[in-house]
Design an enzyme around this catalytic site. Structure first.
Site, PDB file in Angstrom:
ATOM      1  N   ASP A 130      -1.352 -21.147 -14.731  1.00  7.43           N
ATOM      2  CA  ASP A 130      -1.025 -19.879 -15.394  1.00  7.43           C
ATOM      3  C   ASP A 130      -1.480 -18.715 -14.511  1.00  7.43           C
ATOM      4  O   ASP A 130      -2.415 -18.856 -13.723  1.00  7.43           O
ATOM      5  CB  ASP A 130      -1.775 -19.766 -16.732  1.00  7.43           C
ATOM      6  CG  ASP A 130      -1.141 -20.599 -17.842  1.00  7.43           C
ATOM      7  OD1 ASP A 130       0.001 -21.063 -17.682  1.00  7.43           O
ATOM      8  OD2 ASP A 130      -1.806 -20.779 -18.878  1.00  7.43           O
ATOM      9  N   ARG A 180       7.154 -20.287 -12.615  1.00  5.35           N
ATOM     10  CA  ARG A 180       7.484 -19.842 -13.973  1.00  5.35           C
ATOM     11  C   ARG A 180       7.505 -18.316 -13.914  1.00  5.35           C
ATOM     12  O   ARG A 180       6.529 -17.705 -13.469  1.00  5.35           O
ATOM     13  CB  ARG A 180       6.426 -20.300 -14.974  1.00  5.35           C
ATOM     14  CG  ARG A 180       6.648 -19.695 -16.373  1.00  5.35           C
ATOM     15  CD  ARG A 180       5.383 -19.692 -17.219  1.00  5.35           C
ATOM     16  NE  ARG A 180       4.949 -21.019 -17.587  1.00  5.35           N
ATOM     17  CZ  ARG A 180       3.665 -21.306 -17.864  1.00  5.35           C
ATOM     18  NH1 ARG A 180       2.731 -20.382 -17.782  1.00  5.35           N
ATOM     19  NH2 ARG A 180       3.327 -22.532 -18.188  1.00  5.35           N
TER      20      ARG A 180
HETATM   21  C1  LIG Z   1       6.080 -20.268 -21.684  1.00  4.68           C
HETATM   22  C2  LIG Z   1       5.382 -18.974 -21.414  1.00  4.68           C
HETATM   23  C3  LIG Z   1       4.284 -18.963 -20.570  1.00  4.68           C
HETATM   24  C4  LIG Z   1       3.639 -17.759 -20.276  1.00  4.68           C
HETATM   25  N1  LIG Z   1       2.639 -17.739 -19.329  1.00  4.68           N
HETATM   26  C5  LIG Z   1       2.117 -16.555 -18.951  1.00  4.68           C
HETATM   27  C6  LIG Z   1       1.200 -16.468 -17.864  1.00  4.68           C
HETATM   28  O1  LIG Z   1       0.829 -17.461 -17.237  1.00  4.68           O
HETATM   29  N2  LIG Z   1       0.718 -15.239 -17.527  1.00  4.68           N
HETATM   30  C7  LIG Z   1       1.112 -14.096 -18.188  1.00  4.68           C
HETATM   31  O2  LIG Z   1       0.672 -13.002 -17.822  1.00  4.68           O
HETATM   32  N3  LIG Z   1       1.962 -14.167 -19.236  1.00  4.68           N
HETATM   33  C8  LIG Z   1       2.475 -15.346 -19.626  1.00  4.68           C
HETATM   34  N4  LIG Z   1       3.370 -15.393 -20.667  1.00  4.68           N
HETATM   35  C9  LIG Z   1       3.544 -14.209 -21.550  1.00  4.68           C
HETATM   36  C10 LIG Z   1       4.560 -13.224 -21.004  1.00  4.68           C
HETATM   37  O3  LIG Z   1       4.033 -12.563 -19.883  1.00  4.68           O
HETATM   38  C11 LIG Z   1       4.947 -12.179 -22.069  1.00  4.68           C
HETATM   39  O4  LIG Z   1       3.810 -11.438 -22.417  1.00  4.68           O
HETATM   40  C12 LIG Z   1       5.540 -12.769 -23.333  1.00  4.68           C
HETATM   41  O5  LIG Z   1       6.419 -13.809 -23.037  1.00  4.68           O
HETATM   42  C13 LIG Z   1       6.318 -11.702 -24.138  1.00  4.68           C
HETATM   43  O6  LIG Z   1       7.345 -11.185 -23.363  1.00  4.68           O
HETATM   44  P1  LIG Z   1       8.896 -11.598 -23.505  1.00  4.68           P
HETATM   45  O7  LIG Z   1       9.357 -12.035 -22.173  1.00  4.68           O
HETATM   46  O8  LIG Z   1       9.092 -12.575 -24.588  1.00  4.68           O
HETATM   47  O9  LIG Z   1       9.647 -10.232 -23.781  1.00  4.68           O
HETATM   48  P2  LIG Z   1       9.378  -9.042 -24.862  1.00  4.68           P
HETATM   49  O10 LIG Z   1      10.265  -7.937 -24.436  1.00  4.68           O
HETATM   50  O11 LIG Z   1       7.944  -8.800 -24.989  1.00  4.68           O
HETATM   51  O12 LIG Z   1       9.908  -9.686 -26.186  1.00  4.68           O
HETATM   52  C14 LIG Z   1      11.274  -9.995 -26.432  1.00  4.68           C
HETATM   53  C15 LIG Z   1      11.398 -10.485 -27.866  1.00  4.68           C
HETATM   54  O13 LIG Z   1      10.661 -11.702 -28.016  1.00  4.68           O
HETATM   55  C16 LIG Z   1       9.982 -11.750 -29.259  1.00  4.68           C
HETATM   56  N5  LIG Z   1       8.523 -11.801 -29.004  1.00  4.68           N
HETATM   57  C17 LIG Z   1       7.889 -11.563 -27.835  1.00  4.68           C
HETATM   58  N6  LIG Z   1       6.563 -11.742 -27.971  1.00  4.68           N
HETATM   59  C18 LIG Z   1       6.356 -12.080 -29.260  1.00  4.68           C
HETATM   60  C19 LIG Z   1       5.194 -12.391 -30.022  1.00  4.68           C
HETATM   61  N7  LIG Z   1       3.974 -12.384 -29.478  1.00  4.68           N
HETATM   62  N8  LIG Z   1       5.345 -12.695 -31.327  1.00  4.68           N
HETATM   63  C20 LIG Z   1       6.574 -12.717 -31.902  1.00  4.68           C
HETATM   64  N9  LIG Z   1       7.719 -12.434 -31.223  1.00  4.68           N
HETATM   65  C21 LIG Z   1       7.611 -12.122 -29.928  1.00  4.68           C
HETATM   66  C22 LIG Z   1      10.389 -10.506 -30.006  1.00  4.68           C
HETATM   67  O14 LIG Z   1      11.522 -10.837 -30.777  1.00  4.68           O
HETATM   68  C23 LIG Z   1      10.761  -9.548 -28.893  1.00  4.68           C
HETATM   69  O15 LIG Z   1      11.676  -8.573 -29.300  1.00  4.68           O
HETATM   70  C24 LIG Z   1       4.059 -16.567 -20.931  1.00  4.68           C
HETATM   71  C25 LIG Z   1       5.164 -16.587 -21.772  1.00  4.68           C
HETATM   72  C26 LIG Z   1       5.838 -17.759 -22.007  1.00  4.68           C
HETATM   73  C27 LIG Z   1       7.055 -17.733 -22.886  1.00  4.68           C
END
Ligand SMILES: Cc1cc2nc3c(=O)[nH]c(=O)nc-3n(C[C@H](O)[C@H](O)[C@H](O)COP(=O)(O)OP(=O)(O)OC[C@H]3O[C@@H](n4cnc5c(N)ncnc54)[C@H](O)[C@@H]3O)c2cc1C
Length: 307
Positions: A130, A180
């Site tokens: 991560d 990722r």
């Molecule tokens: C498999 C995976 C691994 C990850 N690993 C890391 C990592 O190693 N390091 C790191 O910095 N980040 C990591 N993240 C988190 C990532 O950086 C984002 O903060 C997170 O995915 C929210 O962003 P989004 O791309 O979904 O887009 P956004 O624009 O934030 O969200 C798009 C839509 O997704 C839904 N959504 C998003 N977040 C949430 C929530 N918390 N609860 C409910 N609905 C939500 C909502 O419907 C929103 O409108 C990971 C995410 C995923 C999916």
């Protein structure tokens, strides 16, 4: 607007003990976390696999300050790999370097990571490292890239909110390391990261294109419908089949989207966190969507009124 306060709270470890002891916040956490024990995670992964999806297990914990805790985290990951093998689960593992003692000693961290990678390699499995806050970006990339030749079964995470990410994508692609791609979940200053969501999304799309075209089995990790659609369209236009990349989503978020992608024939992996150290993870999930807290409070109030 509420992103910054939740991210601030995620770093206030003094609050962690208080918050994790409250039954109500624990209930909220278990919407995003499989449970306290490996058993709970195994149960969730079985359900996930039965739905035709794969998983990545994350034993929660970060920024450990004692060597003993880093060693214990390593043992937990080794145990997770044994369970994955004996239960024939379709799952790999995600690890944070600060959980393996990066803040204590880089040598300790490297030695512990090598133990995990070596066992994963024997079991023909994969370890995703991560990505944490920007204080660790360079060190994380340096360590993973240094180990990748010996352990090709490890991959990194790149965050589209960082200015540096498009260059990192080129570098990592050239070395054939699996990536990722995420937007990024930490609080970063405007000197190194895009403050505006539209810029983060634009960078995500550019990085996604590079990865889908030139990367090794990239993971497109987002719940953002628009970026998922952009990925699907880009792959279609370039004749890239759905088995050359995967989508990744977090446990407890957008189950509808998980199902839709699977039905459309895409590979989907669910990130399944477990363990008692859920406080910073929960705060980051609330920072992404503060409405989560509101929905939860409303559902508790409804229950109380009905009781
Ligand atoms: C498999 C995976 C691994 C990850 N690993 C890391 C990592 O190693 N390091 C790191 O910095 N980040 C990591 N993240 C988190 C990532 O950086 C984002 O903060 C997170 O995915 C929210 O962003 P989004 O791309 O979904 O887009 P956004 O624009 O934030 O969200 C798009 C839509 O997704 C839904 N959504 C998003 N977040 C949430 C929530 N918390 N609860 C409910 N609905 C939500 C909502 O419907 C929103 O409108 C990971 C995410 C995923 C999916």
């Amino acid at each position: 607007m509420l992103r910054a306060p939740f991210l601030y709270l995620s770093r206030r470890r003094g609050l962690q003990r208080f918050v994790t002891r409250q039954k109500l916040t624990a209930r909220l956490a278990y919407r995003f976390v499989a449970g306290d024990r490996l058993e709970d995670a195994v149960r969730v992964v079985k359900e996930v696999n039965a739905r035709g999806l794969t998983a990545s297990l994350d034993h929660l914990g970060e920024n450990v300050t004692e060597e003993r805790a880093a060693g214990a985290a390593t043992e937990d990951y080794l145990a997770a790999f044994e369970r994955i093998a004996t239960e024939r689960l379709d799952a790999n593992v995600s690890v944070k370097l600060t959980q393996l003692g990066l803040d204590i000693s880089p040598d300790l961290c490297r030695a512990l990571l090598e133990r995990i990678l070596a066992r994963a390699r024997q079991l023909d499995n994969f370890v995703r490292i991560d990505m944490e806050g920007s204080a660790y970006t360079q060190r994380t990339l340096d360590l993973v890239l240094a180990l990748h030749e010996k352990y090709p079964n490890c991959g990194v995470v790149l965050q589209s909110y960082l200015f540096r990410t498009l260059e990192d994508v080129q570098r990592v692609n050239a070395l054939g390391v699996r990536v990722r791609l995420v937007k990024g979940a930490y609080d970063e200053p405007p000197s190194i990261a895009y403050p505006k969501k539209s810029d983060v999304d634009a960078c995500y799309e550019k990085a996604m294109r590079e990865l889908v075209l030139h990367g090794v089995y990239p993971a497109i990790a987002t719940h953002d419908d628009r970026l998922i659609e952009a990925t699907r369209a880009f792959a279609r236009e370039h004749g890239i089949s759905g088995d050359r990349f995967e989508f990744q989503l977090l446990f407890g978020i957008r189950r509808d989207l998980q199902e839709r992608l699977r039905k459309d024939g895409y590979r989907v992996r669910i990130y399944v966190p477990y363990g008692t150290e859920w406080y910073p993870y929960l705060m980051r999930r609330l920072a992404e969507r503060p409405a989560n807290l509101l929905f939860f409070v409303r559902s508790v109030l409804r229950e109380r009124r009905a009781a």
